[in-house]
Design an enzyme around this catalytic site. Structure first.
Site, PDB file in Angstrom:
ATOM      1  N   ASP A   1       0.817  -1.215   0.000  1.00  0.00           N
ATOM      2  CA  ASP A   1       0.000   0.000   0.000  1.00  0.00           C
ATOM      3  C   ASP A   1       0.850   1.263   0.000  1.00  0.00           C
ATOM      4  O   ASP A   1       0.451   2.288  -0.562  1.00  0.00           O
ATOM      5  CB  ASP A   1      -0.926   0.011   1.215  1.00  0.00           C
ATOM      6  CG  ASP A   1      -2.142  -0.873   1.020  1.00  0.00           C
ATOM      7  OD1 ASP A   1      -2.045  -1.833   0.239  1.00  0.00           O
ATOM      8  OD2 ASP A   1      -3.181  -0.618   1.643  1.00  0.00           O
TER       9      ASP A   1
ATOM     10  N   CYS B   1       1.140  -8.190   5.304  1.00  0.00           N
ATOM     11  CA  CYS B   1       0.774  -6.790   5.085  1.00  0.00           C
ATOM     12  C   CYS B   1      -0.716  -6.581   4.821  1.00  0.00           C
ATOM     13  O   CYS B   1      -1.507  -7.501   4.890  1.00  0.00           O
ATOM     14  CB  CYS B   1       1.669  -6.189   4.012  1.00  0.00           C
ATOM     15  SG  CYS B   1       3.351  -5.918   4.647  1.00  0.00           S
TER      16      CYS B   1
ATOM     17  N   SER C   1      -4.983   5.200   5.509  1.00  0.00           N
ATOM     18  CA  SER C   1      -3.889   4.317   5.880  1.00  0.00           C
ATOM     19  C   SER C   1      -3.873   4.161   7.388  1.00  0.00           C
ATOM     20  O   SER C   1      -4.313   5.043   8.131  1.00  0.00           O
ATOM     21  CB  SER C   1      -2.566   4.920   5.408  1.00  0.00           C
ATOM     22  OG  SER C   1      -1.482   4.353   6.093  1.00  0.00           O
TER      23      SER C   1
END
Length: 612
Positions: A81, A122, A517
């Site tokens: 990301d 992740c 995020s």
């Protein structure tokens, strides 16, 4: 007694061809009849959290075979990301979760595997594999690659602990010199592993502990530390034991849907709220519950958020605290232990490794265990040497952080705040709710009102922020960035980081039907549902409208009367629910396919195929 699934391809005269193919992979006569265990790896050289996983799949495979199983490894995709951030690559991140879940289902069902070990790390990989595990409901153990060590740097005579977000913020701050930016960039991500704060990857790996699907220490043991090897070794033996318990002893308590029950989801969400996890975890928890047919919704999250306190603040909420510090304080089992003391944990939920999560807490919480082995495990420290090699160092802290009054992990009597680290807000702009990471919001702006600055894309907002068009007191509104409208529900880390760079981190709010995020902090409100593309009120906001945010009372409202909103809605219905301005965005067939079935964030952005 359930038959081993793999017998479909290994037994009977008519399976001679299949057995011939199995033999070509290395299987022998003695292997037919053993449980076939899928080793679901996610190695890639694109992602620092996965770059060290190449050999770890075979490490697990050797342990599976030593325990009497047959191991067969395959790989899923893994999107970074951070690298995909700030451009159209981010459109692919959330949809990749569904691709990962589907690919695991395809491989495991096509080859009739009996059980699986999921090696993730992740942002979308752990959720995708979790969704697959609950969909398949065969014995499964999760073991992740582990967190990265925090960066360390001395700038102008002062020592700093760093992570990825520091590099992003510094790069956009005109007061930081080019030389300092270079130093921060080179120091922010020193080792393999998932980024070092309580970002999405680490949050999700912590939640697998609370769900009971991974071993204690999975969420916090550093990728570089030799102690992490034990988790992989144990996972290999454990999964064979689980397979035998289910197929030979009919023990359904160890299946994913039995372990990850509604009570277990409540435990996981309580942990998430207490540790101030990434807001993305809400999406993924809802999606996992959907796959497991667990009745767990935004209403449950709202209920829990009103009674669970914030017991830990980790970067980005507290810039000098990282996962290595959480581990030193006892890791996830110690946070669960503090919640349990406050009556906020369901102790009787089974796990893959202990009879109940309560038993696991009693053994692994450093404030109550008598085991020196456990205490030594949580002394595992960063090595301070840049490396991409797993298990490459054996550093130890001299002591543990057991201070529950002022330490990294607090007791319920001494919380960082009585309100938890995540909250659900509702109001006319978010009828189905939205999410804010309260652990990252300064107390001075828990209540905030201001004029809307409306943008039809993340790119347009970034241009305005960097162009100094946003002023203190503004509410930045970014819409048509939801699961369907984006498509793909981009993360808004750059807009929030740039607001911080401009000194507006405590002076502005940002709301979006997109997401954030795990590295985001500030008054950042995401997952606004329904999203604009689905006719949500966020699509009716106009420049200058006043938006009222009240986190203590869990409300968010557009200060426009119902008659005016009805007029605007009729106008928008006529125009169609799409951005007013043409966006320079290439939406491929793959993204269109995701958008065609994507639901809003309040349902986890799962695909709705009309079958439920």
């Amino acid at each position: 007694m359930p038959a081993y699934r793999s017998r479909t391809t290994t037994h009977g005269r008519n399976m001679a061809g299949a057995r011939g193919l199995w033999r070509a992979t290395g299987m022998k006569d003695s292997d037919f009849g053993k449980p076939i265990i899928a080793v679901v790896n996610s190695f890639t050289q694109f992602v620092p959290g996965h770059v060290h996983l190449k050999d770890l799949g075979q490490l697990v495979a050797r342990e599976i075979e030593a325990a009497g199983g047959v191991a067969k490894e395959f790989n899923t995709i893994a999107v970074d990301d951070g690298i995909a951030m700030g451009h159209d690559g981010m459109l692919y991140s959330l949809p990749s979760r569904e691709i990962i879940a589907d690919s695991v289902e395809y491989m495991v069902n096509a080859h009739c595997a009996d059980a699986m070990v999921c090696i993730s790390n992740c942002d979308k990989i752990t959720p995708g594999m979790l969704m697959a595990a609950l969909r398949l409901n065969i014995p499964a153990v999760f073991v992740s690659g582990g967190p990265m060590e925090a960066g360390k740097v001395v700038l102008h005579g002062k020592k700093h602990a760093l992570d990825l977000v520091d590099a992003m913020v510094a790069a956009a701050d005109d007061s930081v010199s080019d030389e300092d930016v270079k130093v921060i960039e080179r120091s922010a991500c020193p080792t393999c592993g998932s980024c070092s704060g309580m970002f999405t990857a680490n949050s999700m790996n912590c939640l697998t502990e609370a769900l009971g699907l991974s071993l204690p220490g999975n969420g916090s043991t550093l990728a570089t530390h030799a102690d992490r090897k034990r988790l992989f070794v144990e996972a290999g033996h454990l999964v064979v034991d689980l397979a035998r318990r289910y197929y030979e002893q009919e023990d359904e308590r160890i299946l994913p849907r039995s372990v990850a029950s509604k009570k277990a989801f409540e435990n996981a969400m309580a942990l998430d709220i207490a540790m101030g996890g990434s807001t993305n975890t809400v999406l993924h928890i809802l999606a996992a519950a959907y796959e497991g047919e667990v009745d767990f919704t935004m209403d449950d999250i709202d209920r829990l958020s009103r009674k669970v306190p914030c017991l830990s603040k980790v970067a980005p909420a507290k810039s000098d605290v990282h996962m290595e510090d959480v581990h030193r304080a006892g890791g996830i089992m110690s946070i669960l232990g503090e919640l349990e003391k406050g009556g906020l944990i369901n102790r009787d939920c089974p796990t893959v490794h202990s009879e109940t999560i309560g038993d696991a807490i009693d053994r692994w919480d450093i404030t109550r265990t008598s085991s020196e082995t456990v205490r030594n495990f949580f002394r595992a420290a960063p090595g301070g040497i840049p490396t991409q090699v797993a298990f490459s160092q054996e550093a130890r802290w001299d002591d543990l952080d057991t201070d529950r009054e002022k330490g990294v992990i607090r007791s319920v009597e001494h919380p960082f705040s009585k309100d938890g680290g995540l909250a659900v807000l509702k109001g006319n702009i978010a009828l189905d709710g939205c999410i804010v990471k309260t652990a990252g919001v300064d107390e001075s702006i828990l209540k905030f009102s201001g004029p809307a600055r409306v943008f039809e894309s993340q790119d347009a907002s970034v241009k305005a922020i960097l162009g100094n068009e946003i002023k203190a007191g503004d509410v930045v509104v970014i819409r048509y960035e939801g699961p369907k409208g984006g498509p793909g529900m981009q993360e808004m880390l750059y807009p929030t980081s740039y607001l911080k760079s401009k000194g507006l981190g405590k002076a502005c709010a940002l709301i979006t039907d997109g997401r954030f995020s795990g590295g985001t902090s500030g008054l950042s409100i995401g997952h606004v549902s329904p999203e604009a593309a689905n006719g949500g009120t966020i699509g009716l906001v106009r420049e200058g409208d006043i938006i009222d945010i009240d986190i203590p009372n869990r409300t968010i409202s557009l200060r426009v009367d119902e008659a005016e909103l009805a007029t605007r809605r009729a106008e928008q219905d006529a125009k169609g629910w799409q951005p007013a301005e043409q966006r320079k965005r290439r939406v491929t067939t793959a993204l269109k396919a995701y958008a065609a079935f994507a639901t809003s964030a309040d349902r986890g952005a799962v695909r709705d195929l009309g079958d439920r």
